[in-house]
Design a protein around this motif. Structure first.
Motif, PDB file in Angstrom:
ATOM      1  N   GLU A 285       0.809  -1.213   0.000  1.00  0.00           N
ATOM      2  CA  GLU A 285       0.000   0.000   0.000  1.00  0.00           C
ATOM      3  C   GLU A 285       0.848   1.272   0.000  1.00  0.00           C
ATOM      4  O   GLU A 285       0.382   2.330  -0.422  1.00  0.00           O
ATOM      5  CB  GLU A 285      -0.947  -0.003   1.200  1.00  0.00           C
ATOM      6  N   GLU A 286       2.066   1.160   0.462  1.00  0.00           N
ATOM      7  CA  GLU A 286       2.965   2.318   0.488  1.00  0.00           C
ATOM      8  C   GLU A 286       3.802   2.410  -0.787  1.00  0.00           C
ATOM      9  O   GLU A 286       4.663   3.297  -0.906  1.00  0.00           O
ATOM     10  CB  GLU A 286       3.886   2.242   1.706  1.00  0.00           C
ATOM     11  N   GLY A 287       3.565   1.516  -1.731  1.00  0.00           N
ATOM     12  CA  GLY A 287       4.310   1.546  -2.981  1.00  0.00           C
ATOM     13  C   GLY A 287       5.696   0.949  -2.881  1.00  0.00           C
ATOM     14  O   GLY A 287       6.567   1.270  -3.694  1.00  0.00           O
ATOM     15  N   LYS A 288       5.900   0.062  -1.911  1.00  0.00           N
ATOM     16  CA  LYS A 288       7.214  -0.563  -1.720  1.00  0.00           C
ATOM     17  C   LYS A 288       7.182  -1.990  -2.246  1.00  0.00           C
ATOM     18  O   LYS A 288       6.262  -2.752  -1.965  1.00  0.00           O
ATOM     19  CB  LYS A 288       7.596  -0.545  -0.237  1.00  0.00           C
ATOM     20  N   ALA A 289       8.196  -2.354  -3.039  1.00  0.00           N
ATOM     21  CA  ALA A 289       8.287  -3.699  -3.600  1.00  0.00           C
ATOM     22  C   ALA A 289       9.671  -4.262  -3.311  1.00  0.00           C
ATOM     23  O   ALA A 289      10.679  -3.557  -3.395  1.00  0.00           O
ATOM     24  CB  ALA A 289       8.037  -3.678  -5.109  1.00  0.00           C
ATOM     25  N   VAL A 311      18.215  -1.835 -14.840  1.00  0.00           N
ATOM     26  CA  VAL A 311      17.115  -1.691 -15.796  1.00  0.00           C
ATOM     27  C   VAL A 311      15.781  -2.041 -15.146  1.00  0.00           C
ATOM     28  O   VAL A 311      14.767  -1.347 -15.353  1.00  0.00           O
ATOM     29  CB  VAL A 311      17.375  -2.575 -17.035  1.00  0.00           C
ATOM     30  N   LEU A 312      15.744  -3.106 -14.361  1.00  0.00           N
ATOM     31  CA  LEU A 312      14.498  -3.476 -13.689  1.00  0.00           C
ATOM     32  C   LEU A 312      14.065  -2.379 -12.727  1.00  0.00           C
ATOM     33  O   LEU A 312      12.874  -2.046 -12.640  1.00  0.00           O
ATOM     34  CB  LEU A 312      14.684  -4.798 -12.941  1.00  0.00           C
ATOM     35  N   SER A 313      15.011  -1.786 -12.010  1.00  0.00           N
ATOM     36  CA  SER A 313      14.689  -0.715 -11.064  1.00  0.00           C
ATOM     37  C   SER A 313      14.166   0.511 -11.791  1.00  0.00           C
ATOM     38  O   SER A 313      13.188   1.148 -11.357  1.00  0.00           O
ATOM     39  CB  SER A 313      15.919  -0.357 -10.234  1.00  0.00           C
ATOM     40  N   GLU A 314      14.818   0.871 -12.879  1.00  0.00           N
ATOM     41  CA  GLU A 314      14.361   2.035 -13.656  1.00  0.00           C
ATOM     42  C   GLU A 314      12.945   1.826 -14.159  1.00  0.00           C
ATOM     43  O   GLU A 314      12.116   2.748 -14.114  1.00  0.00           O
ATOM     44  CB  GLU A 314      15.312   2.270 -14.825  1.00  0.00           C
ATOM     45  N   TRP A 315      12.661   0.611 -14.654  1.00  0.00           N
ATOM     46  CA  TRP A 315      11.301   0.319 -15.139  1.00  0.00           C
ATOM     47  C   TRP A 315      10.282   0.458 -14.006  1.00  0.00           C
ATOM     48  O   TRP A 315       9.214   1.053 -14.190  1.00  0.00           O
ATOM     49  CB  TRP A 315      11.251  -1.097 -15.717  1.00  0.00           C
ATOM     50  N   ALA A 316      10.617  -0.088 -12.841  1.00  0.00           N
ATOM     51  CA  ALA A 316       9.655  -0.098 -11.744  1.00  0.00           C
ATOM     52  C   ALA A 316       9.403   1.296 -11.178  1.00  0.00           C
ATOM     53  O   ALA A 316       8.258   1.679 -10.906  1.00  0.00           O
ATOM     54  CB  ALA A 316      10.142  -1.038 -10.642  1.00  0.00           C
ATOM     55  N   LEU A 317      10.461   2.087 -11.016  1.00  0.00           N
ATOM     56  CA  LEU A 317      10.338   3.342 -10.282  1.00  0.00           C
ATOM     57  C   LEU A 317       9.706   4.467 -11.081  1.00  0.00           C
ATOM     58  O   LEU A 317       9.410   5.530 -10.518  1.00  0.00           O
ATOM     59  CB  LEU A 317      11.708   3.775  -9.758  1.00  0.00           C
ATOM     60  N   VAL A 318       9.456   4.278 -12.361  1.00  0.00           N
ATOM     61  CA  VAL A 318       8.710   5.289 -13.103  1.00  0.00           C
ATOM     62  C   VAL A 318       7.207   5.002 -13.077  1.00  0.00           C
ATOM     63  O   VAL A 318       6.407   5.804 -13.564  1.00  0.00           O
ATOM     64  CB  VAL A 318       9.186   5.387 -14.572  1.00  0.00           C
ATOM     65  N   ARG A 319       6.824   3.883 -12.491  1.00  0.00           N
ATOM     66  CA  ARG A 319       5.409   3.532 -12.380  1.00  0.00           C
ATOM     67  C   ARG A 319       4.757   4.321 -11.248  1.00  0.00           C
ATOM     68  O   ARG A 319       5.388   4.654 -10.244  1.00  0.00           O
ATOM     69  CB  ARG A 319       5.249   2.034 -12.121  1.00  0.00           C
ATOM     70  N   ASP A 320       3.473   4.571 -11.393  1.00  0.00           N
ATOM     71  CA  ASP A 320       2.739   5.299 -10.359  1.00  0.00           C
ATOM     72  C   ASP A 320       2.555   4.477  -9.089  1.00  0.00           C
ATOM     73  O   ASP A 320       2.364   5.044  -8.005  1.00  0.00           O
ATOM     74  CB  ASP A 320       1.364   5.727 -10.889  1.00  0.00           C
ATOM     75  N   ASP A 321       2.581   3.136  -9.226  1.00  0.00           N
ATOM     76  CA  ASP A 321       2.300   2.297  -8.058  1.00  0.00           C
ATOM     77  C   ASP A 321       3.562   1.864  -7.318  1.00  0.00           C
ATOM     78  O   ASP A 321       3.495   1.085  -6.370  1.00  0.00           O
ATOM     79  CB  ASP A 321       1.487   1.064  -8.458  1.00  0.00           C
ATOM     80  N   VAL A 322       4.735   2.358  -7.729  1.00  0.00           N
ATOM     81  CA  VAL A 322       5.991   2.006  -7.059  1.00  0.00           C
ATOM     82  C   VAL A 322       6.692   3.274  -6.597  1.00  0.00           C
ATOM     83  O   VAL A 322       6.981   4.160  -7.404  1.00  0.00           O
ATOM     84  CB  VAL A 322       6.924   1.206  -7.987  1.00  0.00           C
ATOM     85  N   ARG A 323       6.955   3.364  -5.317  1.00  0.00           N
ATOM     86  CA  ARG A 323       7.680   4.508  -4.767  1.00  0.00           C
ATOM     87  C   ARG A 323       9.084   4.149  -4.304  1.00  0.00           C
ATOM     88  O   ARG A 323       9.958   5.017  -4.263  1.00  0.00           O
ATOM     89  CB  ARG A 323       6.881   5.098  -3.597  1.00  0.00           C
ATOM     90  N   SER A 324       9.281   2.897  -3.946  1.00  0.00           N
ATOM     91  CA  SER A 324      10.618   2.493  -3.508  1.00  0.00           C
ATOM     92  C   SER A 324      10.780   0.996  -3.689  1.00  0.00           C
ATOM     93  O   SER A 324       9.810   0.232  -3.715  1.00  0.00           O
ATOM     94  CB  SER A 324      10.862   2.864  -2.040  1.00  0.00           C
ATOM     95  N   LEU A 325      12.030   0.576  -3.821  1.00  0.00           N
ATOM     96  CA  LEU A 325      12.399  -0.835  -3.892  1.00  0.00           C
ATOM     97  C   LEU A 325      13.299  -1.158  -2.720  1.00  0.00           C
ATOM     98  O   LEU A 325      14.048  -0.300  -2.252  1.00  0.00           O
ATOM     99  CB  LEU A 325      13.138  -1.135  -5.198  1.00  0.00           C
TER     100      LEU A 325
END
Length: 364
Positions: A285-289, A311-325
């Protein structure tokens, strides 16, 4: 060994031809195909058109659009008069054979354009889409013609595990596929009004392809198979098999988000798999994966993990539902710590977590 779909395309096409052949003396143009607005003739023509279109996309390796051609089912140019129902069945048989041939002869890494949802599909995806068109529209035509139709369950399972990874499997694969495409009700599940299938996600780096693993491949990997990949010696490593097991459990529970599952790292130069990388599940819910990765021992020391993780991080972090990894690593695992640092992750704190692991985070 995992099937790539050629045999299943053959079997699906044979099933629809066997269904319709006893009704060739009916006027298909005057009978609606079940709930569709199309006639049974129009629906049969659509099936043939899709089969040849998918064969063309895969064989031609179309990159950004559909190959610009279409077929017309009509024998008048050859002096034969309008195509009758037998002629339509011959065309379905022929176009099905072309898709089968394209699937069987395409190399493992072949992909062609398809819009849903990631702009491409592999040979399994095109096979599954072709089978789905055949099975579902056979059901539509059977309803219109008053015929009984139920395909072999393993054909519906092939479709579900390749292009419906987001749909929780049920005890009856055919009824689950009908529900997933808005054609039937299932106890305990809300009716489906809109739907689309989902081909696997692929990300490219300079030297690698990150290929999303579908539920069929995940189950095979978890059970000790190759998942349909050509691994270098010693692969896949234990962590990849464990991650595949997590994908299988999420799929069976109906919570699998395919883009937040497992990816196999494949070297572009020789199409050999060298490791696995991916997410432990969808963002919270906080956008953390959470991310994880491993490499076959023979592939370590080449910078593959760092390249893929960036590359995987760049793809994920431009999404609206991901705020941090974030990732957790054993404090004495220096190589993995070096990978995570080079990818831009930083320690969350100096303290270890409850399992004695060091947590690292990368924010968007």
């Amino acid at each position: 060994m995992l099937s790539m779909g050629g045999n299943e395309v053959d079997e699906a096409v044979a099933s629809v031809v066997a269904l319709l052949r006893p009704a060739v003396d009916r006027d298909w143009a005057e009978i609606n195909a079940g709930r569709l607005e199309w006639s049974c003739r129009r629906t049969a023509e659509h099936v043939a058109s899709d089969l040849i279109a998918y064969a063309g996309q895969l064989a031609g390796r179309a990159k950004s659009a559909y190959v610009p051609f279409q077929i017309t089912i009509d024998g008048r140019e050859n002096g034969l008069g309008p195509a009758d129902n037998e002629g339509i069945l011959d065309v379905i048989t022929a176009t099905g054979a072309l898709l089968t041939a394209a699937v069987r002869t395409a190399p493992r890494d072949a992909r062609g354009f398809h819009p849903y949802p990631f702009r491409s599909a592999n040979r399994e995806g095109f096979a599954a889409m072709g089978i789905a068109e055949v099975l579902l529209h056979a059901d539509d035509m059977a309803e219109g013609l008053g015929l009984s139709y139920e395909p072999p369950a393993h054909l519906a399972e092939f479709v579900l595990t390749r292009i419906f990874p987001h749909v929780q499997p049920g005890p009856d694969h055919w009824q689950t596929l009908l529900w997933a495409t808005g054609r039937a009700n299932l106890p305990g599940r809300a009716p489906i009004a809109e739907w689309r299938w989902s081909n696997n996600h692929v990300l490219d780096t300079e030297r690698l392809r990150l290929e999303g693993v579908n539920p069929a491949a995940a189950a095979d990997l978890s059970a000790g198979g190759t998942g349909g990949f050509d691994w270098i010696e010693g692969g896949p490593f234990e962590g990849t098999r464990e991650a595949a097991g997590l994908v299988t459990k999420a799929y069976e529970a109906g919570v699998h988000r395919p883009e937040f599952g497992l990816y196999v790292l494949v070297r572009r130069e020789d199409d050999r798999a060298v490791g696995g990388m991916g997410f432990h599940g969808a963002p919270d819910e906080e956008g953390k994966a959470e991310v994880g990765y491993d490499l076959v021992e023979g592939a370590r020391g080449n910078g593959y993990a760092t390249e893929a993780l960036r590359v995987l991080s760049e793809w994920a972090l431009v999404r609206d539902d991901v705020r941090s990894l974030y990732a957790t690593i054993e404090p004495d695992n220096a190589p993995s710590q070096a990978v995570i640092a080079r990818a831009g992750f930083v320690p969350v704190s100096e303290e270890l977590d409850d399992e004695g692991l060091q947590a690292y985070e990368l924010r968007g």
